[in-house]
Motif scaffolding. Structure first.
Motif, short mmCIF file in Angstrom:
data_model
loop_
_atom_site.label_atom_id
_atom_site.label_comp_id
_atom_site.label_asym_id
_atom_site.label_seq_id
_atom_site.Cartn_x
_atom_site.Cartn_y
_atom_site.Cartn_z
N SER A 43 7.81 17.24 80.52
CA SER A 43 6.53 17.09 79.82
C SER A 43 6.28 18.11 78.72
CB SER A 43 5.32 17.14 80.77
OG SER A 43 5.64 16.81 82.07
N GLN A 44 7.31 18.79 78.28
CA GLN A 44 7.06 19.84 77.30
C GLN A 44 7.46 19.46 75.88
OE1 GLN A 44 8.14 23.92 78.94
NE2 GLN A 44 9.04 22.58 80.49
N VAL A 49 7.45 10.69 73.27
CA VAL A 49 6.08 10.23 73.02
C VAL A 49 6.06 8.78 72.51
CG1 VAL A 49 4.02 10.53 71.55
CG2 VAL A 49 5.09 12.51 72.65
N SER A 56 -1.33 8.63 72.17
CA SER A 56 0.02 9.17 72.34
C SER A 56 0.15 9.78 73.72
CB SER A 56 0.33 10.20 71.25
OG SER A 56 -0.59 11.28 71.31
N VAL A 57 1.21 9.45 74.42
CA VAL A 57 1.46 10.02 75.76
C VAL A 57 2.95 10.31 75.89
CG1 VAL A 57 -0.45 8.67 76.75
CG2 VAL A 57 1.89 7.85 76.99
N LYS A 58 3.26 11.17 76.86
CA LYS A 58 4.66 11.49 77.13
C LYS A 58 5.18 10.49 78.15
CE LYS A 58 4.27 16.13 75.51
NZ LYS A 58 4.04 17.56 75.71
N SER A 110 3.65 11.07 67.64
CA SER A 110 2.54 12.02 67.78
C SER A 110 1.77 12.17 66.48
CB SER A 110 3.06 13.41 68.21
OG SER A 110 3.51 13.37 69.53
N GLY A 130 -1.90 20.35 66.15
CA GLY A 130 -1.78 19.01 66.72
C GLY A 130 -0.38 18.68 67.19
N GLU A 132 1.38 20.66 69.00
CA GLU A 132 1.67 21.58 70.10
C GLU A 132 2.58 20.94 71.17
OE1 GLU A 132 -1.67 23.62 71.68
OE2 GLU A 132 -0.41 24.74 73.05
N GLY A 133 2.43 19.64 71.36
CA GLY A 133 3.19 18.96 72.41
C GLY A 133 4.55 18.46 71.98
N ASN A 134 4.99 18.85 70.80
CA ASN A 134 6.30 18.41 70.30
C ASN A 134 7.14 19.61 69.88
OD1 ASN A 134 4.29 16.10 69.67
ND2 ASN A 134 6.30 15.14 69.65
N GLN B 32 -0.21 14.34 85.39
CA GLN B 32 0.44 15.35 84.54
C GLN B 32 0.94 16.56 85.32
OE1 GLN B 32 0.93 14.44 81.00
NE2 GLN B 32 0.59 12.71 82.37
N PRO B 36 5.59 15.87 87.36
CA PRO B 36 6.59 16.94 87.25
C PRO B 36 6.96 17.53 88.62
CG PRO B 36 4.97 17.17 85.52
CD PRO B 36 4.48 16.07 86.42
N LYS B 39 9.31 15.12 90.31
CA LYS B 39 10.63 15.15 89.69
C LYS B 39 11.45 16.32 90.20
CE LYS B 39 9.56 13.19 85.18
NZ LYS B 39 9.72 13.48 83.74
N ASP B 100 -1.59 19.95 75.77
CA ASP B 100 -1.46 19.47 74.41
C ASP B 100 -2.13 18.09 74.33
OD1 ASP B 100 0.48 17.47 75.30
OD2 ASP B 100 1.91 19.10 75.42
N ILE B 101 -2.13 17.49 73.14
CA ILE B 101 -2.84 16.22 72.95
C ILE B 101 -2.37 15.16 73.95
CG2 ILE B 101 -3.08 14.24 71.37
CD1 ILE B 101 -3.18 16.27 69.07
N GLN B 102 -1.05 15.07 74.15
CA GLN B 102 -0.52 14.02 75.03
C GLN B 102 -0.92 14.27 76.48
OE1 GLN B 102 1.40 15.55 72.53
NE2 GLN B 102 0.97 13.83 71.21
N VAL B 103 -0.97 15.51 76.88
CA VAL B 103 -1.42 15.84 78.25
C VAL B 103 -2.91 15.53 78.38
CG1 VAL B 103 -1.82 17.76 79.85
CG2 VAL B 103 0.40 17.52 78.73
N ASN B 105 -4.49 13.28 76.84
CA ASN B 105 -4.69 11.83 76.84
C ASN B 105 -4.46 11.21 78.22
OD1 ASN B 105 -5.47 11.49 74.20
ND2 ASN B 105 -3.40 11.12 73.43
N ARG B 106 -3.88 11.97 79.15
CA ARG B 106 -3.62 11.44 80.49
C ARG B 106 -4.31 12.27 81.58
NH1 ARG B 106 -2.24 6.60 81.53
NH2 ARG B 106 -1.67 7.37 83.58
#
Lengths: 167, 264
Positions: A43-44, A49, A56-58, A110, A130, A132-134, B32, B36, B39, B100-103, B105-106
């Motif tokens: 998830s890092q 994505v 946007s989600v992982k 993203s 924005g 940060e997650g990539n 989230q 992990p 896993k 982060d944004i993706q985290v 969002n969930r």
């Protein structure tokens, strides 16, 4: 086995999965959409994505069963059928916003979500925050940020095409 | 990840029934943290109960001097909620700073609160704002809810339904993130509430805790200068390759000053 029905890039699919199947596994291994990458699987890094119902989600941190009934967009779903690239893809090409390319699909997905959620426009600082997650292990962030800054003007209709004379 | 049976109940009662029948079954909200962990095979639940089909667990509601947030409300929804922004801006800002944004969002509020990761943001806000945790069975005061690293007052099979936040006079939050992992090294949530001043530290210790000396100092004089002279003891704080317990103790005072400045 659980059954999942979801729309991927506009096409409906019904597939059998295990409870533990991740969305990214469904996309890559069952639907053979290998444009979505798995980098860290923790998830890092953000290479995986995709958009789920417009967010946007992982996809390595989402069970396939959790995406049941959802609309998914992957990197394969961005370009038009005639091959015309999405403005964000075009900007990544124009500004050389990739080196090895591994993080690129996630970066593009993203970036599109980021730009869409900020219709008033993003400053360079906001773009960097924005993302940060990539992670880009080539550390090629500078051109990625430039590409996103250019693409947002096209996406929001403030400019019809990318300024060819890159700064 | 080991496989598991997957359930998606539509009501709180059905979810509780499955979770109560098997104490090893796990609820999943945004997943989230849980995914992990699965896993890494840190956990092998025979069943996973997906809460996303329970609509009543979602949403923000203002009722007089109280803000009720459903357990399944995502961080992005709390951060963008006009009600939260108007009533408790520090809470909206905190939610917008998680992961982060993706985290965001969930990830959900309930998941973060029930998990009680020492480096999580939400427990600091819940304890700092003197909130009440509502479960399917009872109401638990924040002071009784958090019980140290990954431990809460929740019983097996008990489901966190919502959190009620009394609206404070003012509140602020500041944190120092680990530059690589971005998890909290030390954070401080301060609030001036009807029941008095509350100062809560997260990230630095094995769980969230109240800093009573800083609470006293701020009660006497609500200003960043008032906490500047209060030193946090390093005893019992976390020390690791990212920072010693002494470093984190030092950060607590710095973050407290910033949190008060943020609160205004």
């Amino acid at each position: 086995m659980p059954q999942v029905t979801l729309t991927v890039n506009g096409k409906a699919h019904t597939v059998e999965v295990e409870g533990r199947t991740l969305l990214v596994e469904l996309l890559r291994e069952q639907l053979r959409l290998t444009g979505t990458h798995v980098g860290c699987d923790t998830s890092q890094c953000g290479a995986c994505v995709v958009h789920v119902d417009g967010d946007s989600v992982k996809s390595c941190t989402l069970l396939a069963v959790q995406a049941d009934g959802c609309k998914i967009t992957t990197i394969e779903g961005l370009a038009k059928p005639d091959g015309t690239l999405h403005p964000m893809q075009e900007a990544f090409r124009e500004y050389h916003a990739l080196q090895c390319g591994f993080c690129t699909p996630g970066m593009v997905m993203s970036a599109i979500d980021l730009v869409k959620k900020h219709p008033a426009g993003l400053s360079e600082k906001e773009i960097r925050e924005g993302l940060e997650g990539n992670l880009c292990r080539c550390t090629g962030y500078h051109n990625i940020v430039k590409a996103i800054a250019a693409a947002q003007d096209v996406m929001h209709g403030r400019r019809s095409e990318l300024a060819r004379a890159a700064e | 990840m080991y496989d598991f049976a997957y359930h998606k109940p539509a009501t709180i009662a059905d979810a509780v029934k499955i979770l109560s029948a098997d104490p090893d079954a796990r609820a999943i909200a945004g997943g989230q943290t849980l995914l992990p962990a699965l896993k890494h095979r840190l956990n092998r639940p025979p069943a996973v109960v997906d809460l996303s089909g329970i609509a009543e667990l979602r949403g923000v509601k203002r009722d007089g001097n109280k803000l009720t947030i459903g357990a399944l409300t995502r961080h992005v929804d709390v951060a963008n909620s006009p009600e939260v922004q108007a009533a408790i801006p520090a809470l909206a800002k905190m939610a917008g700073s998680i992961g982060d944004i993706q985290v965001r969002n969930r990830g959900t509020m309930g998941g973060s609160v029930a998990n009680n990761d020492p480096a999580a943001d939400y427990p600091a806000a819940v304890l700092g704002l003197n909130a009440t945790v509502v479960t399917d069975k009872r109401r638990i005061a924040a002071d009784d809810f958090f019980q140290g690293m990954f431990t809460t007052a929740l019983e097996p099979g008990e489901l966190l339904v919502a959190v009620e936040f009394p609206i404070p006079e003012k509140a602020g939050y500041a944190k120092m993130r680990n530059p690589a992992s971005r998890y909290v090294m030390a954070g401080v949530f301060v609030a001036k509430t009807a029941g008095g001043v509350r100062v809560v530290v997260n990230g630095a210790g094995p769980g969230v805790f109240r800093q009573s000396e800083m609470e006293k100092a701020l009660t006497a004089n609500w200003s960043a200068d008032a906490v500047a002279g209060v030193k946090q003891s390093a005893e019992g704080l976390n020390g690791d390759i990212h920072g010693s317990a002494e470093y984190r103790a030092h950060l607590v005072t710095v973050m407290a000053k910033r949190a008060v400045a943020e609160a205004g």
